[in-house]
Design an enzyme around this catalytic site. Structure first.
Site, PDB file in Angstrom:
ATOM      1  N   HIS A   1      28.171 -79.535 -15.792  1.00 21.56           N
ATOM      2  CA  HIS A   1      28.181 -78.614 -17.063  1.00 21.56           C
ATOM      3  C   HIS A   1      29.394 -77.488 -16.924  1.00 21.56           C
ATOM      4  O   HIS A   1      29.280 -76.560 -17.825  1.00 21.56           O
ATOM      5  CB  HIS A   1      26.736 -77.680 -16.873  1.00 21.56           C
ATOM      6  CG  HIS A   1      26.625 -76.822 -15.568  1.00 21.56           C
ATOM      7  ND1 HIS A   1      26.803 -75.468 -15.727  1.00 21.56           N
ATOM      8  CD2 HIS A   1      26.413 -76.986 -14.100  1.00 21.56           C
ATOM      9  CE1 HIS A   1      26.708 -74.838 -14.615  1.00 21.56           C
ATOM     10  NE2 HIS A   1      26.562 -75.523 -13.647  1.00 21.56           N
TER      11      HIS A   1
ATOM     12  N   ASN B   1      35.968 -68.833  -9.916  1.00 20.89           N
ATOM     13  CA  ASN B   1      35.058 -68.927 -11.106  1.00 20.89           C
ATOM     14  C   ASN B   1      35.037 -67.326 -11.541  1.00 20.89           C
ATOM     15  O   ASN B   1      34.591 -67.253 -12.802  1.00 20.89           O
ATOM     16  CB  ASN B   1      33.876 -69.233 -10.747  1.00 20.89           C
ATOM     17  CG  ASN B   1      33.161 -68.577  -9.372  1.00 20.89           C
ATOM     18  OD1 ASN B   1      33.757 -68.909  -8.359  1.00 20.89           O
ATOM     19  ND2 ASN B   1      32.360 -67.786  -9.400  1.00 20.89           N
TER      20      ASN B   1
ATOM     21  N   CYS C   1      23.524 -53.770 -12.290  1.00 18.46           N
ATOM     22  CA  CYS C   1      22.398 -54.060 -13.074  1.00 18.46           C
ATOM     23  C   CYS C   1      22.083 -55.160 -13.866  1.00 18.46           C
ATOM     24  O   CYS C   1      21.069 -56.014 -13.989  1.00 18.46           O
ATOM     25  CB  CYS C   1      22.295 -52.830 -14.013  1.00 18.46           C
ATOM     26  SG  CYS C   1      20.819 -52.947 -15.130  1.00 18.46           S
TER      27      CYS C   1
ATOM     28  N   ALA D   1      27.873 -79.137  -8.504  1.00 20.96           N
ATOM     29  CA  ALA D   1      28.712 -78.877  -7.402  1.00 20.96           C
ATOM     30  C   ALA D   1      28.121 -77.727  -6.206  1.00 20.96           C
ATOM     31  O   ALA D   1      28.519 -77.932  -4.876  1.00 20.96           O
ATOM     32  CB  ALA D   1      29.699 -77.780  -7.956  1.00 20.96           C
ATOM     33  N   THR D   2      26.785 -77.130  -6.283  1.00 20.84           N
ATOM     34  CA  THR D   2      26.158 -76.743  -5.128  1.00 20.84           C
ATOM     35  C   THR D   2      25.880 -77.753  -4.138  1.00 20.84           C
ATOM     36  O   THR D   2      26.038 -77.500  -3.033  1.00 20.84           O
ATOM     37  CB  THR D   2      24.765 -75.940  -5.658  1.00 20.84           C
ATOM     38  OG1 THR D   2      25.320 -74.956  -6.655  1.00 20.84           O
ATOM     39  CG2 THR D   2      24.107 -75.215  -4.438  1.00 20.84           C
TER      40      THR D   2
ATOM     41  N   GLN E   1      35.745 -75.399 -10.929  1.00 21.30           N
ATOM     42  CA  GLN E   1      36.373 -74.745 -12.173  1.00 21.30           C
ATOM     43  C   GLN E   1      37.451 -75.426 -12.553  1.00 21.30           C
ATOM     44  O   GLN E   1      38.106 -75.091 -13.823  1.00 21.30           O
ATOM     45  CB  GLN E   1      36.565 -73.386 -11.803  1.00 21.30           C
ATOM     46  CG  GLN E   1      35.444 -72.315 -11.907  1.00 21.30           C
ATOM     47  CD  GLN E   1      34.557 -72.167 -13.183  1.00 21.30           C
ATOM     48  OE1 GLN E   1      35.084 -72.126 -14.151  1.00 21.30           O
ATOM     49  NE2 GLN E   1      33.289 -71.639 -12.865  1.00 21.30           N
TER      50      GLN E   1
ATOM     51  N   SER F   1      31.340 -80.510 -11.068  1.00 14.71           N
ATOM     52  CA  SER F   1      30.128 -80.431 -11.722  1.00 14.71           C
ATOM     53  C   SER F   1      30.072 -80.620 -13.250  1.00 14.71           C
ATOM     54  O   SER F   1      31.136 -80.362 -13.776  1.00 14.71           O
ATOM     55  CB  SER F   1      29.445 -79.083 -11.552  1.00 14.71           C
ATOM     56  OG  SER F   1      28.259 -78.834 -12.308  1.00 14.71           O
TER      57      SER F   1
HETATM   58  C1  LIG Z   1      29.279 -73.225 -11.040  1.00 11.66           C
HETATM   59  C2  LIG Z   1      30.130 -73.287  -9.866  1.00 11.66           C
HETATM   60  C3  LIG Z   1      29.433 -73.912  -8.698  1.00 11.66           C
HETATM   61  C4  LIG Z   1      28.059 -74.662  -8.746  1.00 11.66           C
HETATM   62  O1  LIG Z   1      27.843 -75.590  -9.488  1.00 11.66           O
HETATM   63  P1  LIG Z   1      26.555 -76.049  -9.972  1.00 11.66           P
HETATM   64  O2  LIG Z   1      26.820 -77.346 -10.530  1.00 11.66           O
HETATM   65  O3  LIG Z   1      25.953 -75.135 -10.901  1.00 11.66           O
HETATM   66  O4  LIG Z   1      25.628 -76.361  -8.832  1.00 11.66           O
HETATM   67  C5  LIG Z   1      30.201 -73.927  -7.423  1.00 11.66           C
HETATM   68  N1  LIG Z   1      31.537 -73.479  -7.190  1.00 11.66           N
HETATM   69  C6  LIG Z   1      32.278 -72.927  -8.337  1.00 11.66           C
HETATM   70  C7  LIG Z   1      33.430 -72.553  -8.235  1.00 11.66           C
HETATM   71  C8  LIG Z   1      31.294 -72.895  -9.516  1.00 11.66           C
HETATM   72  O5  LIG Z   1      32.132 -72.335 -10.525  1.00 11.66           O
END
Ligand SMILES: *Cc1c(COP(=O)(O)O)cnc(C)c1O
Length: 393
Positions: free
Chosen positions: A203, A153, A329, A73-74, A181, A201
């Protein structure tokens, strides 16, 4: 019961065994390059990619040639936003988004601001929803793109995509949605929602990491993008590079399973989440739920805990339950949650937030354990170091 219990399913999800099973032959047998057209190794790989593309397209109401495979998704968000900005620059230089987007959207927007683009960040209310009237007002004759997430997210808030889509259509502005999400969990149709670009995405839906897709509308209107990757012209020229065949097969399988079983799974997970919420809230005073009470992902529970120190809380929790925190932290990123800040939360409640993400593989007994353990730890911490009652800071 295996400890710590994994309840961080917004960060990532374990790979579903049926997904792994579907992917395995891609490593063992179908290792061909899907761009190799001169022998069966290539044809077989191309066949697998084509079937996956078809299946994914069908599920979201798209055509096959509108699905571009990416690394996640990035990358999809970068391709959509930078791609539109570069392609439509002559038409206008204004983009609209919201402050609670994922970093990969916000940082892309920030980058574009250094390149002469102007970005409006819509306000969100205390539940994380944008205001549709404010959206309408923020549109100018320079606006080329609205980019909004489907579901958040951190707090799970679900934006009214169909309404946003209608506004975008009326003004003939492209709409990009970060669906990382929501896709898989909720039914989605790109036409019904009026979406021109959609990122998702693997994963986040029990598929593999490092694979995702971008839906790019090809009809009414035909969206054009400037690619990020130049090379062999794969993926309709929008994303060069040898295709991750196993990942693509896994992504498709993950989405198929999620949608085929989605509605009953959604209910089951919601029941677990509701039990978790009610179990904790009924035993602990001074705990508040962040996000929207109803328009929220069924698996999301984001809590702020008064009268404890965020870092100590996570330090205690992490041995038995794997959850996420916005405390400076432990989060591994810089500072506290900008999402919770954007909701206007009291600053001590931003510091002591804990995000539970219930998942497909969580069992009822794990929820009961989490309730008991969480309650015990919070009570202990409050006894050990009674903090003065938090002031509005
Ligand atoms: C996890 C996430 C991303 C990034 O997805 P990746 O596949 O890890 O690059 C982007 N947007 C949202 C809302 C996410 O939860």
């Amino acid at each position: 019961m295996k400890l710590p219990i994994y309840m961080d399913n917004h960060a990532t999800t374990p790979v579903e065994p049926r997904v792994l099973e579907a992917m395995e032959p891609c490593f063992r047998h179908f290792f061909g390059n899907s761009a190799s057209t001169s022998h069966p190794y290539g044809w077989d790989a191309e066949q697998l990619v084509a079937e996956s593309r078809n299946s994914i397209a069908n599920i979201i109401g798209a055509a096959s040639k509108e699905i571009v495979f990416t690394s996640g998704a990035t990358e999809s968000n970068n391709l959509a936003i930078k791609g539109v900005a570069a392609m439509y620059r002559e038409r206008g230089n204004h983009l609209i988004t919201q402050p609670t987007e994922h970093k990969c959207v916000l940082d892309t927007m920030k980058y574009l601001e250094t390149q002469g683009f102007e970005v409006t960040y819509l306000k969100v209310d205390s539940t994380g929803l944008i205001d549709l009237e404010e959206l309408k007002k923020s549109i100018t004759d320079q606006t080329i793109l609205i980019s909004t997430m489907f579901a958040n997210n951190e707090i799970g808030t679900i934006q009214p995509i169909a309404e946003i889509g209608r506004i975008a259509k009326e003004r003939e502005i492209l709409l990009h949605v970060d669906g990382a999400q929501g896709i898989g969990k909720l039914d989605f149709d790109v036409d019904r929602f009026g979406v021109d670009l959609l990122s998702f995405s693997g994963h986040k839906m029990y598929g593999p990491k490092g694979v995702g897709a971008l839906y790019v509308r090809q009809y009414k209107p035909r969206v054009r993008l400037v690619p990020l990757m130049h090379g062999g012209g794969h993926e309709f020229g929008l994303r060069s590079g040898t295709l991750n065949v196993a990942g693509i097969v896994g992504l498709a399988k993950a989405l198929e399973i999620s949608r085929a079983e989605g509605d009953s799974e959604y209910e089951r997970i919601q029941a677990l989440r509701d039990r978790l919420e009610q179990g904790i809230l009924s035993q602990l005073p001074g705990v508040t739920v962040n996000g929207h009470p109803e328009k929220r992902l069924a698996n999301n529970l984001n809590l702020s805990v008064d009268d404890v120190e965020g870092e100590s809380l996570i330090a205690e929790l992490c041995h038995e339950i794997a959850v996420s925190s916005s405390s400076a932290c432990m989060s591994g990123t810089s500072g506290t949650s900008y999402v919770l800040k954007a909701l206007g939360l009291r600053s001590d409640r931003v510091q002591t937030s804990v995000r539970f993400g219930v998942g497909r593989f969580n069992k009822a007994e794990e929820i009961e354990f989490a309730i008991e353990y969480f309650t015990k730890i919070v009570k202990q911490l409050r006894q050990r170091s009674p903090l003065p009652h938090p002031k509005n800071t």
